[in-house]
Design a protein around this motif. Structure first.
Motif, PDB file in Angstrom:
ATOM      1  N   LEU A   7      -5.844   1.245  12.432  1.00 43.18           N
ATOM      2  CA  LEU A   7      -4.541   1.004  11.046  1.00 43.18           C
ATOM      3  C   LEU A   7      -4.242   2.393  10.162  1.00 43.18           C
ATOM      4  CD1 LEU A   7      -4.405  -0.603   8.988  1.00 43.18           C
ATOM      5  CD2 LEU A   7      -6.670   0.252   7.769  1.00 43.18           C
ATOM      6  N   THR A   8      -2.997   2.001  10.083  1.00 39.38           N
ATOM      7  CA  THR A   8      -2.122   2.840   9.662  1.00 39.38           C
ATOM      8  C   THR A   8      -1.039   2.516   8.169  1.00 39.38           C
ATOM      9  OG1 THR A   8      -0.433   4.383   9.897  1.00 39.38           O
ATOM     10  CG2 THR A   8      -0.042   2.597  11.034  1.00 39.38           C
ATOM     11  N   VAL A   9      -1.400   3.524   7.376  1.00 36.04           N
ATOM     12  CA  VAL A   9      -0.620   2.354   6.225  1.00 36.04           C
ATOM     13  C   VAL A   9       0.238   3.245   5.415  1.00 36.04           C
ATOM     14  CG1 VAL A   9      -1.274   1.691   3.078  1.00 36.04           C
ATOM     15  CG2 VAL A   9      -3.131   1.399   4.605  1.00 36.04           C
ATOM     16  N   LEU A  10       1.014   2.320   5.378  1.00 37.26           N
ATOM     17  CA  LEU A  10       2.539   3.139   5.829  1.00 37.26           C
ATOM     18  C   LEU A  10       3.376   2.717   3.573  1.00 37.26           C
ATOM     19  CD1 LEU A  10       4.544   2.524   8.370  1.00 37.26           C
ATOM     20  CD2 LEU A  10       2.986   5.118   7.884  1.00 37.26           C
ATOM     21  N   SER A  11       3.169   3.441   2.970  1.00 31.80           N
ATOM     22  CA  SER A  11       4.186   3.310   1.945  1.00 31.80           C
ATOM     23  C   SER A  11       5.441   4.253   1.896  1.00 31.80           C
ATOM     24  CB  SER A  11       2.830   3.920   0.715  1.00 31.80           C
ATOM     25  OG  SER A  11       3.352   4.680   0.267  1.00 31.80           O
ATOM     26  N   SER A  12       5.482   5.292   3.073  1.00 23.36           N
ATOM     27  CA  SER A  12       7.667   5.753   2.535  1.00 23.36           C
ATOM     28  C   SER A  12       7.900   6.070   4.162  1.00 23.36           C
ATOM     29  CB  SER A  12       7.071   6.803   1.802  1.00 23.36           C
ATOM     30  OG  SER A  12       8.157   7.767   1.573  1.00 23.36           O
ATOM     31  N   SER A  13       8.796   5.916   3.603  1.00 25.50           N
ATOM     32  CA  SER A  13       9.991   6.073   4.885  1.00 25.50           C
ATOM     33  C   SER A  13       9.767   7.589   5.748  1.00 25.50           C
ATOM     34  CB  SER A  13      11.333   5.502   4.869  1.00 25.50           C
ATOM     35  OG  SER A  13      11.868   6.698   3.683  1.00 25.50           O
ATOM     36  N   ALA A  14       9.515   8.667   4.650  1.00 27.56           N
ATOM     37  CA  ALA A  14       9.467   9.860   4.851  1.00 27.56           C
ATOM     38  C   ALA A  14       8.703  10.361   6.640  1.00 27.56           C
ATOM     39  CB  ALA A  14       8.661  11.360   3.967  1.00 27.56           C
ATOM     40  N   ASP A  15       7.755   9.648   6.775  1.00 30.72           N
ATOM     41  CA  ASP A  15       6.688  10.227   7.753  1.00 30.72           C
ATOM     42  C   ASP A  15       6.602   9.083   8.415  1.00 30.72           C
ATOM     43  OD1 ASP A  15       6.200  12.831   7.012  1.00 30.72           O
ATOM     44  OD2 ASP A  15       4.980  11.915   5.210  1.00 30.72           O
ATOM     45  N   ALA A  16       7.164   7.700   8.201  1.00 30.10           N
ATOM     46  CA  ALA A  16       6.927   6.390   9.206  1.00 30.10           C
ATOM     47  C   ALA A  16       7.016   6.797   9.994  1.00 30.10           C
ATOM     48  CB  ALA A  16       7.399   4.942   8.665  1.00 30.10           C
ATOM     49  N   LYS A  17       7.940   6.595  10.857  1.00 28.72           N
ATOM     50  CA  LYS A  17       8.195   6.935  12.565  1.00 28.72           C
ATOM     51  C   LYS A  17       7.403   8.231  13.752  1.00 28.72           C
ATOM     52  CE  LYS A  17      11.622   7.903  15.568  1.00 28.72           C
ATOM     53  NZ  LYS A  17      13.835   7.999  16.135  1.00 28.72           N
ATOM     54  N   ARG A  18       6.719   8.459  12.986  1.00 28.73           N
ATOM     55  CA  ARG A  18       5.950   9.599  13.135  1.00 28.73           C
ATOM     56  C   ARG A  18       5.165   9.394  12.897  1.00 28.73           C
ATOM     57  NH1 ARG A  18       5.674  15.476  14.998  1.00 28.73           N
ATOM     58  NH2 ARG A  18       3.414  16.230  13.992  1.00 28.73           N
ATOM     59  N   THR A  19       4.501   8.537  12.002  1.00 23.57           N
ATOM     60  CA  THR A  19       2.708   8.093  11.266  1.00 23.57           C
ATOM     61  C   THR A  19       2.716   7.424  12.559  1.00 23.57           C
ATOM     62  OG1 THR A  19       2.846   8.924   9.437  1.00 23.57           O
ATOM     63  CG2 THR A  19       1.070   7.215   9.905  1.00 23.57           C
ATOM     64  N   ILE A  20       3.384   6.202  13.231  1.00 24.56           N
ATOM     65  CA  ILE A  20       3.720   5.315  14.022  1.00 24.56           C
ATOM     66  C   ILE A  20       3.102   5.528  15.613  1.00 24.56           C
ATOM     67  CG2 ILE A  20       4.888   3.530  15.079  1.00 24.56           C
ATOM     68  CD1 ILE A  20       6.290   2.621  12.372  1.00 24.56           C
ATOM     69  N   ALA A  21       3.903   6.681  15.312  1.00 22.57           N
ATOM     70  CA  ALA A  21       4.174   7.366  17.020  1.00 22.57           C
ATOM     71  C   ALA A  21       2.521   7.543  17.334  1.00 22.57           C
ATOM     72  CB  ALA A  21       5.390   8.672  17.126  1.00 22.57           C
ATOM     73  N   CYS A  22       1.869   8.476  16.270  1.00 20.68           N
ATOM     74  CA  CYS A  22       0.951   8.825  16.192  1.00 20.68           C
ATOM     75  C   CYS A  22       0.186   7.764  16.412  1.00 20.68           C
ATOM     76  CB  CYS A  22       0.361   9.791  15.581  1.00 20.68           C
ATOM     77  SG  CYS A  22       1.455  11.607  14.911  1.00 20.68           S
ATOM     78  N   ALA A  23      -0.209   6.890  15.657  1.00 18.43           N
ATOM     79  CA  ALA A  23      -1.164   5.921  15.543  1.00 18.43           C
ATOM     80  C   ALA A  23      -1.112   5.224  16.983  1.00 18.43           C
ATOM     81  CB  ALA A  23      -1.109   4.856  14.161  1.00 18.43           C
ATOM     82  N   ALA A  24       0.100   4.507  17.596  1.00 21.94           N
ATOM     83  CA  ALA A  24       0.754   4.664  18.742  1.00 21.94           C
ATOM     84  C   ALA A  24      -0.001   4.567  19.744  1.00 21.94           C
ATOM     85  CB  ALA A  24       1.863   3.495  19.163  1.00 21.94           C
ATOM     86  N   ARG A  25       0.017   6.394  19.774  1.00 23.41           N
ATOM     87  CA  ARG A  25      -0.676   7.099  20.872  1.00 23.41           C
ATOM     88  C   ARG A  25      -2.128   6.868  21.717  1.00 23.41           C
ATOM     89  NH1 ARG A  25       3.964  10.626  19.962  1.00 23.41           N
ATOM     90  NH2 ARG A  25       1.672  12.235  18.774  1.00 23.41           N
ATOM     91  N   VAL A  26      -2.700   6.737  20.053  1.00 26.28           N
ATOM     92  CA  VAL A  26      -4.007   6.905  20.017  1.00 26.28           C
ATOM     93  C   VAL A  26      -4.185   5.274  20.312  1.00 26.28           C
ATOM     94  CG1 VAL A  26      -5.719   6.517  18.473  1.00 26.28           C
ATOM     95  CG2 VAL A  26      -3.997   8.171  18.290  1.00 26.28           C
ATOM     96  N   ALA A  27      -4.114   4.674  19.883  1.00 28.35           N
ATOM     97  CA  ALA A  27      -4.015   3.035  20.381  1.00 28.35           C
ATOM     98  C   ALA A  27      -4.199   2.818  21.974  1.00 28.35           C
ATOM     99  CB  ALA A  27      -3.316   2.335  19.499  1.00 28.35           C
ATOM    100  N   ARG A  28      -2.972   3.296  22.032  1.00 23.18           N
ATOM    101  CA  ARG A  28      -2.597   2.773  23.506  1.00 23.18           C
ATOM    102  C   ARG A  28      -4.227   4.088  24.321  1.00 23.18           C
ATOM    103  NH1 ARG A  28       2.364   4.301  23.353  1.00 23.18           N
ATOM    104  NH2 ARG A  28       4.204   2.266  22.964  1.00 23.18           N
ATOM    105  N   ALA A  29      -3.825   4.784  23.926  1.00 22.70           N
ATOM    106  CA  ALA A  29      -5.068   5.521  24.294  1.00 22.70           C
ATOM    107  C   ALA A  29      -6.680   4.931  24.146  1.00 22.70           C
ATOM    108  CB  ALA A  29      -5.566   6.934  24.664  1.00 22.70           C
ATOM    109  N   GLN A  30      -6.514   4.423  23.543  1.00 22.25           N
ATOM    110  CA  GLN A  30      -7.923   3.490  23.255  1.00 22.25           C
ATOM    111  C   GLN A  30      -8.429   1.935  23.179  1.00 22.25           C
ATOM    112  OE1 GLN A  30     -11.164   5.171  22.289  1.00 22.25           O
ATOM    113  NE2 GLN A  30     -10.133   7.281  22.185  1.00 22.25           N
ATOM    114  N   ASP A  31      -6.584   1.627  24.272  1.00 19.28           N
ATOM    115  CA  ASP A  31      -6.768   0.295  24.221  1.00 19.28           C
ATOM    116  C   ASP A  31      -7.084  -0.167  23.288  1.00 19.28           C
ATOM    117  OD1 ASP A  31      -6.122  -2.244  25.885  1.00 19.28           O
ATOM    118  OD2 ASP A  31      -8.193  -2.276  26.644  1.00 19.28           O
ATOM    119  N   ALA A  32      -6.347  -0.096  22.276  1.00 20.61           N
ATOM    120  CA  ALA A  32      -6.741  -0.531  20.667  1.00 20.61           C
ATOM    121  C   ALA A  32      -5.842  -1.532  20.520  1.00 20.61           C
ATOM    122  CB  ALA A  32      -7.023   0.619  19.813  1.00 20.61           C
TER     123      ALA A  32
END
Length: 282
Positions: A7-32
């Motif tokens: 899960l990632t919760v986004l309320s600002s565009s300031a870190d949205a792109k980087r946070t999604i990139a980090c969360a997506a890498r974890v999700a792929r690695a864990q098949d999540a």
């Protein structure tokens, strides 16, 4: 336990792109599956309004939150599309008043194996960022992976991990929640900072945790450090950098949140200035 819901919760565009990139890498690695909650914050403070203006102020706050969430959702959609078709994800949008964020985030975090967020303190962060992280930790009872705004992002699979160990229940919870990452790492370094200052310090600091992890197939070693810098957080940051660590694992809020907010504490300082991604739990 594997991580199957991120899960990632986004309320600002300031870190949205980087946070999604980090969360997506974890999700792929864990098949999540990656769940993204896009949050529009109604910042209306009714206690400061004149009698008879409440309805108008509420509508203004909602309209502003809807405009913010529309722009943010477009940015999130673009960032997720750029991740490719192999990422499984879903997006949900919610509008909440500032005081109700904790309950909303907790409802989502309880059903997630891991929550990925940017550091909640900084020049471009609002008070909702702190509320999201604390709600996930306290009410949601979830493990939270926070990543720095600058510096290295979360690796697909951390190869070198440092565990900040002080024998507390919070530290043990964090170690257990990090087990999927620990088992896949090349080396796990258990670090204790000035353990002799504790009355309950064992004769061999970190030995029991090292033994437990080794039975799970984790390649672990123990480091005992003196407190050579003013704050434990500074020692941990320096040690993580010296170890070329990809991830720091630690218990969160061994003291009360109020005490750490006023007097400071290791959790608070790490949430302000971590140099590497940090997985926290309590």
């Amino acid at each position: 336990m594997d991580y199957k819901t991120i899960l990632t919760v986004l309320s600002s565009s300031a870190d949205a792109k980087r946070t999604i990139a980090c969360a997506a890498r974890v999700a792929r690695a864990q098949d999540a599956h990656l769940e993204v909650l896009v949050l529009g914050v109604d910042r209306t403070q009714m206690g400061y309004s004149y009698l008879g203006t409440e309805a108008a102020l509420v509508q203004v706050g909602i309209d502003r939150a809807e405009a913010d969430i529309s722009a943010l959702q477009a940015e999130v959609t673009a960032a997720l599309a750029a991740e490719g078709s192999d990422l499984r994800y879903s997006v949900e949008t919610e509008i909440s008043q500032l005081g109700a964020i904790s309950d909303l985030v907790a409802q989502h975090a309880r059903y997630a194996d891991l929550v990925v967020q940017p550091l909640p303190y900084g020049a471009n962060t609002g008070s909702e960022a702190e509320a999201v992280v604390e709600a996930a930790l306290f009410e949601g009872k979830a493990a939270v992976l926070v990543h720095p705004v600058t510096g290295p992002g979360q690796n697909v699979q951390p190869k070198r991990i440092v565990i900040a160990w002080n024998q507390t229940a919070e530290a043990m919870t964090a170690a257990r929640r990090a087990m999927p990452l620990l088992k896949a790492a090349e080396l796990v370094n258990i670090v204790m900072v000035d353990p002799a200052s504790s009355a309950a310090a064992p004769a061999e600091p970190g030995a029991l945790l090292c033994q437990m992890l080794s039975r799970h197939g984790v390649r672990a070693e123990v480091s005992v450090l003196a407190r050579t810098l003013p704050r434990v957080a500074d020692v941990l940051n320096q040690h993580a950098r010296d170890q070329n660590a990809d991830l720091l694992v630690m218990g969160a809020y061994g003291h009360s949140r109020l005490r750490e907010a006023i007097l400071g504490g290791t959790t608070r300082y790490m949430l302000e200035g971590a140099l590497v991604p940090v997985l926290m739990a309590r």
